[in-house]
Design a protein around this motif. Structure first.
Motif, PDB file in Angstrom:
ATOM      1  N   THR A 162     -29.951  20.198  17.656  1.00 28.49           N
ATOM      2  CA  THR A 162     -28.570  20.657  17.562  1.00 28.49           C
ATOM      3  C   THR A 162     -27.672  19.427  17.511  1.00 28.49           C
ATOM      4  O   THR A 162     -27.879  18.479  18.260  1.00 28.49           O
ATOM      5  CB  THR A 162     -28.199  21.537  18.764  1.00 28.49           C
ATOM      6  N   GLU A 174     -20.865  23.197  16.731  1.00 25.98           N
ATOM      7  CA  GLU A 174     -22.256  22.933  17.102  1.00 25.98           C
ATOM      8  C   GLU A 174     -23.156  23.574  16.047  1.00 25.98           C
ATOM      9  O   GLU A 174     -23.050  24.768  15.778  1.00 25.98           O
ATOM     10  CB  GLU A 174     -22.533  23.519  18.477  1.00 25.98           C
ATOM     11  N   THR A 176     -27.112  24.201  14.847  1.00 26.31           N
ATOM     12  CA  THR A 176     -28.523  24.192  15.227  1.00 26.31           C
ATOM     13  C   THR A 176     -29.347  24.321  13.953  1.00 26.31           C
ATOM     14  O   THR A 176     -29.125  25.221  13.139  1.00 26.31           O
ATOM     15  CB  THR A 176     -28.831  25.342  16.192  1.00 26.31           C
ATOM     16  N   TRP A 212     -29.440  27.552   9.431  1.00 31.70           N
ATOM     17  CA  TRP A 212     -28.627  26.946  10.486  1.00 31.70           C
ATOM     18  C   TRP A 212     -27.831  28.032  11.200  1.00 31.70           C
ATOM     19  O   TRP A 212     -27.412  29.014  10.596  1.00 31.70           O
ATOM     20  CB  TRP A 212     -27.604  25.947   9.925  1.00 31.70           C
TER      21      TRP A 212
END
Length: 344
Positions: A162, A174, A176, A212
């Motif tokens: 992340t 953010e 990931t 993502w």
């Protein structure tokens, strides 16, 4: 970027996808405390057990009758990518493999020539609720790999990278990376996610494949980096208040097919936003799908059914069609060759 949005659509059940993806579903269930069998410690009256997809009291049993989930069912010709954001899944399959995963883990299963597996949601907490949140994504296999040996990979939460990107005002986004990574000078080079299974379309560098999840602070801004020309890209806005995509306001519960060959500015509204991005170069082959089988021709679908009826894709070595691991079992994966792994 002008004309960044190609098409906008409503998120139904399942969510619409583009080649090379076949299917995407988002499950969120606020399960109650568990009973001794790890089913709901609540009445099941009024539910259509075996086919319970209507949200009642905030949760569903799906095809489960005692414990929610999906008892033994077959697949051939594609892959499942199961991202569990909260809660747990107990996996068993016709190869003799088993796993319990959740709390940020992802299982990537190549069905290939055929596998039967179960996905059961154990309600381990007896004194508190058992919320479950997950994505399941179906990724197609090209003709050359549709009859590959079945294989699964565990991407444990601690191994999935992340990165946090901060805008000029200090608000954060953010990202990931379940598959695919950013390679852009002004954002550095975040670490690569663990590799997908070897026969996956995602394992080919030319696939330009990315999965993502994004979490944006209120009022955060972030630039979605460009992908290769010819790549399909879909952004799913599933939680938040509002989002501006190159100045166009988008409300939650909407999906966007986006141009992939340029940066796209995302600006969040007044509440935290959560999004899923799926992108990849299309496989571009005929798709013939019937239930759990995805092949290239109708004749191959008929052959898949005949093979399943004849072999059961290896048989079912478990004592029930909805096996649940012991309550005290932690997260683990035991593969068909017997080797076992656990997250650190």
């Amino acid at each position: 970027m002008a004309d960044a949005i190609i098409r906008e659509f409503t998120l139904g059940f399942p969510w619409e996808t583009q080649d090379p993806f076949l299917f995407c579903v988002y499950h969120r269930d606020d399960y109650p405390a568990g009973n001794p069998d790890m089913g709901p410690a609540a009445s099941l009256e009024g539910r259509t057990l075996g086919n319970d997809f209507v949200v009642k009291d905030g949760w569903r049993m799906y095809h489960g009758r005692k414990v929610p989930g999906f008892p033994a069912h077959p697949h051939r010709g594609f892959e499942t990518v199961t991202i569990v954001r909260s809660g747990f899944i107990d996996h068993c399959d016709s190869l003799g493999a088993a796993a319990r995963f959740g709390q940020g883990d992802t299982q990537w299963l190549t069905a290939g020539r055929g596998v039967v597996h179960s996905e059961i949601f154990p309600l381990r907490n007896r004194d508190t609720g058992n919320p479950l949140e997950l994505f399941q994504i179906w990724l197609n296999l090209p003709k050359a790999d549709k009859m590959a040996e079945p294989y699964f990979t565990m991407l444990w939460a601690g191994d999935i990278p992340t990165s946090v990107f901060q805008d000029e005002t200090g608000n954060k986004t953010e990202v990931t990376f379940i598959a695919g990574a950013i390679d852009r000078e002004n954002n550095g080079k975040p670490p690569l996610p663990p590799p997908p299974p070897p026969n996956s379309w995602a394992a080919r560098p030319e696939s330009d494949l990315a999965i993502w999840t994004l979490r944006m602070d209120p009022h955060a801004g972030w630039r979605l980096p460009p992908a290769r020309s010819g790549t399909n890209r879909t952004l799913y806005f599933f939680s938040g208040k509002s989002l501006h995509v190159e100045g166009t306001e988008v409300t939650p519960g909407r999906g966007l097919e986006l141009r992939a060959d340029g940066e796209i500015n995302l600006t969040n509204g007044p509440e935290t936003a959560e999004l899923l991005l799926l992108q990849g170069r299309p496989i571009g082959e005929p798709v013939e799908q019937y239930g759990p089988f995805v092949m290239n021709t109708r004749e191959e679908i008929q052959q898949a059914y005949q093979d399943y009826q004849r072999t059961q894709f290896g048989g079912w070595p478990w004592p029930s069609d909805a096996p649940v691991h012991p309550r005290e079992a932690g997260r683990f994966a035991r593969h068909a060759d017997g080797h076992e792994e656990r997250p650190e």
